[in-house]
Design a protein around this motif. Structure first.
Motif: not given
Length: 294
Positions: A61-62, A65-66, A68, A71, A74, A77, A79, A85-86, A89
């Motif tokens: 799921c994460e 989203m990444e 795209t 994220f 969100l 944030n 993930l 990832a943050w 993002g």
């Protein structure tokens, strides 16, 4: 260092697209297409590798989203499919709203006003909007794009004043270097809060703005040579992939056999950089040939 990366992103994006967007000569379709073509294919490979290493419905799921690149918008944030990832993002969110950033930096006066307002927003996030009144207990403020906004804007302001900064540093290299050294010492020797008011953001902005400004006019072979230029061409992919490669090294246990923590750290670092440079060089050459073949 992630905040310095944000400032460099602000400066770099302005250096590449500020004038085109300001004058209306930038094709938005090409602008966004380039952002996704530049990032998503390689990022998707990393996410797939991470799913293979640690598959679960949550990482699937994460990871979706990444891919795209949305994220960063969100509510929280945090993930974890890719370790940094943050940060990505927040940076991707900056890419997506960059036309608005150009509006905020349309001239020097508006740029300064926008930066001051962003500092006020960050302060209000610290003392009100990102307290338990609005967010959960484990919410991390720096994961929010709004909290990071001043770092992107100051990069743009450095761009607006780049000629003045470069001329000053070229004329007064010794003074500029000493000033940055003072900022560096001050950053590590001063407290992070004054009367319960967090000043880490202000300290970090001052330090990294000094470093970025110094780099504009302080050209030398130590920082500008074939090796650093080569690494800079791989820097984005290295940043995206270093946590995945680190996890692979960690799982092999190659560097964990030595009991000395310093030796383990240095061995891991050297192996990580070697694998990243080698792997990304091959990746760049293969993709270049595929593009040429097409």
């Amino acid at each position: 260092m992630v905040y310095l990366f944000m400032m460099i992103s602000g400066f770099g994006m302005c250096n590449g697209y500020y004038r085109e967007l300001k004058t209306g000569t930038c094709d938005l379709n090409k602008f966004y297409s380039k952002r996704y073509r530049r990032t998503v294919p390689f990022f998707a490979i990393l996410i797939l590798l991470d799913l293979v290493i640690e598959f679960s419905p949550e990482t699937l799921c994460e990871g979706f989203m990444e891919i795209t690149m949305l994220f960063g918008f969100l509510p929280n944030n945090t993930l974890s499919t890719i370790g940094v990832a943050w940060t990505l993002g927040a940076i991707f969110a900056f890419y997506i709203i960059f036309p608005l950033i150009v509006f905020l930096l349309y001239n020097k006066k508006r740029g300064i006003m926008s930066f001051v307002i962003s500092l006020a927003i960050t302060y209000m996030c610290q003392c009100y909007f990102m307290t338990d009144r609005f967010v959960t207990e484990d919410f991390v403020m720096r994961h929010s794009f709004l909290y990071c906004l001043p770092f992107f804007l100051i990069g743009g302001i450095v761009y607006l004043y780049k000629d003045e900064i470069e001329n000053f540093v070229n004329r007064f290299k010794g003074i500029s270097l000493c000033a940055v050294l003072v900022l560096t010492v001050g950053y590590y020797s001063t407290p992070n809060a004054i009367d319960s008011i967090d000043i880490v953001v202000v300290k970090t902005l001052l330090l990294y703005t000094g470093w970025l400004g110094l780099s504009l006019g302080y050209d030398n072979r130590l920082m500008n040579n074939k090796f650093t230029n080569y690494i800079s061409n791989l820097s984005m992919e290295m940043y995206l992939s270093h946590m995945v490669v680190f996890r692979i090294i960690e799982k092999t246990g190659i560097t964990g056999q030595n009991e000395n923590s310093i030796v383990r750290y240095m061995a891991t670092y050297i192996l990580l950089v070697a694998l990243l440079v080698t792997g990304l060089t091959i990746y760049k050459r293969v993709t270049k040939r595929l593009v040429a073949f097409r």
